[in-house]
Write an enzyme that holds these catalytic residues in place. Structure first.
Site, PDB file in Angstrom:
ATOM      1  N   HIS A 187     -15.857  34.922 -35.143  1.00  0.00           N
ATOM      2  CA  HIS A 187     -16.710  35.365 -36.086  1.00  0.00           C
ATOM      3  C   HIS A 187     -17.229  37.344 -36.550  1.00  0.00           C
ATOM      4  CE1 HIS A 187     -19.885  34.072 -38.776  1.00  0.00           C
ATOM      5  NE2 HIS A 187     -19.874  32.631 -38.333  1.00  0.00           N
ATOM      6  N   ASP A 217      -3.365  23.854 -48.115  1.00  0.00           N
ATOM      7  CA  ASP A 217      -1.745  23.042 -48.137  1.00  0.00           C
ATOM      8  C   ASP A 217      -0.356  23.755 -48.492  1.00  0.00           C
ATOM      9  OD1 ASP A 217       0.064  21.592 -49.112  1.00  0.00           O
ATOM     10  OD2 ASP A 217      -0.450  21.206 -51.272  1.00  0.00           O
TER      11      ASP A 217
END
Length: 450
Positions: A166, A377
């Site tokens: 993070h 995608d």
């Protein structure tokens, strides 16, 4: 509203893990992280998961190979991700951009997506197998900054799992990286948004000036340990309308995020059954500060830009007063996140040793429903689910992330993973059911003490 959890068990066969390096030479240099990046509260890994169906148009193409090659190309642009963190004597972090690479795992599972029975929500069954923790890979210093596993399924679909340090990015930053990865997987020559480092824009002023009160960083004794479970809850238009109906007119026009957050904070607090009604508790709203800064950060910036303004009250006040009281607290907390507040927090990190945000008695919420993670995608179409793999972050259970979700009825809304002790989770479900349960006339039956 509570979403069914899959309890199925399946086997995953993993190939030996490997390091994927940039496909072309990249700069060998040291890059400082910002004061937002390297605070103690971000020194953990965030797991994400994406599920994809079989696509006949991709016949003959292997998602493992496609993503591995795209990753190598993407790391040419995002080469700091292929490096390793170093810590200076004063606790400041920097990235050694040495091109060591990202940890990558190829795997196969003896399961189909239909076996999930449309339960594409956290917590996911066998997740530790779908994102295997390679021994020695989960440190913060001198460890891979990304771990990626692509698992083929018997149906021809696949699962893409990722674990991110993070300190390198927040939700917007990793979304930008993943968008670049998907674009190169679809044979683009370069990302549509080129990455920008610019972490020096979020370092301390000279001299540092802490001008705001930051109760989100007050250090308190940690909560006692308990046995936690994870559930996901769906909130669509009907659920939000039911909560909105509890509010007076001047607050009923508040955003759905503020209304939902206030309701969850209140219900969660009741479910935890605090012994002392005078106990001080906090709601930490994770606010994206990108739009708060002037001049704005460059479009390609992919570092952390979030702050944690805190709403602070007592258990007795939150549970004993109307829901509108909680909504006002949420609104006031979000309004605190001004440009000066951001710089004050950055200066606090410089002068107070980069403290972790307050964990004890805190409920931390982050809204990434606009991040469009489901739109990722790689050529097989959009993900059936894309987002965090569970409630909580690192070893902090009290963190919930709101994500865009379409349920089995085709209704669009938010899915919210929540982590609580077992008995408290049961009480939370009852609290929420009391708000959303309909009577025979189709009207909402609401608890009188809301």
């Amino acid at each position: 509203m509570v979403l069914k959890i899959s309890s199925m068990v399946f086997k995953v066969k993993r190939h030996k893990h490997e390091l994927v390096k940039p496909s072309n030479p990249t700069p060998n240099e040291l890059k400082l992280l910002s004061n937002i990046d390297d605070q103690l509260g971000f020194r953990y890994h965030v797991p994400l998961i994406f599920l994809y169906r079989y696509n006949p148009s991709m016949l003959g193409k292997d998602p493992v190979q496609v993503i591995r090659e795209a990753l190598s190309k993407t790391l040419v642009f995002y080469y700091p991700f292929a490096g390793r963190l170093m810590e200076c004597s004063n606790g400041k972090l920097m990235v050694n951009c040495n091109g060591e690479g990202v940890m990558f795992i190829e795997a196969d599972a003896d399961v189909t997506l239909d076996d999930f029975d449309n339960n594409f929500v956290p917590p996911f069954p066998c997740f530790d197998e779908l994102l295997y923790n390679v021994p020695g890979s989960d440190g913060i210093i001198d460890s891979p900054l990304l771990l990626i596993q692509v698992t083929r399924l018997k149906c021809g679909g696949f699962i893409f799992s990722l674990r991110m340090n993070h300190t390198m990015s927040d939700g917007s930053g990793i979304s930008q990286f993943l968008k670049a990865l998907s674009e190169l997987a679809n044979e683009a020559k370069e990302p549509s948004i080129l990455p920008m480092w610019c972490r020096e824009l979020l370092c301390a002023r000279e001299p540092p000036k802490v001008t705001c009160i930051h109760r989100e960083y007050q250090q308190l004794p940690p909560d006692t340990k308990s046995n936690f479970i994870h559930h996901s809850f769906f909130f669509g238009p009907k659920e939000i309308a039911a909560i909105r109906a509890l509010l007076p007119h001047h607050l009923s026009k508040s955003t759905s995020f503020k209304i939902l957050t206030a309701c969850l904070w209140r219900c969660r607090t009741k479910a935890l059954q605090w012994k002392n009604s005078n106990e001080e508790i906090r709601l930490l709203c994770i606010v994206n500060a990108r739009c708060r800064l002037n001049p704005p950060l460059p479009e390609g910036f992919y570092g952390n830009t979030v702050v944690f303004p805190a709403a602070v009250t007592t258990v007795g006040k939150l549970c004993g007063r109307p829901l509108g009281y909680a909504v006002e607290l949420v609104k006031n907390a979000k309004n605190e996140a001004t440009e000066e507040y951001v710089h004050s927090m950055i200066d606090l990190m410089e002068t107070n040793g980069r403290p972790c945000f307050t964990r004890s008695g805190s409920f931390v919420v982050s809204n990434i429903s606009k991040a469009s993670l489901k739109d990722l995608d790689f050529g097989w179409g959009k993900a059936l689910y894309g987002g965090v793999a569970k409630a909580g972050l690192g070893d902090i259970p009290g963190v919930s992330v709101y994500m865009h979700f379409t349920n089995s009825k085709g209704e669009q809304g938010r899915v919210v993973p929540i982590c609580l002790p077992i008995n408290a989770m049961e009480r939370l479900e009852k609290e929420l059911d009391n708000i959303l349960k309909a009577n025979n006339n189709g009207k909402m039956i609401l608890r009188s003490n809301f």
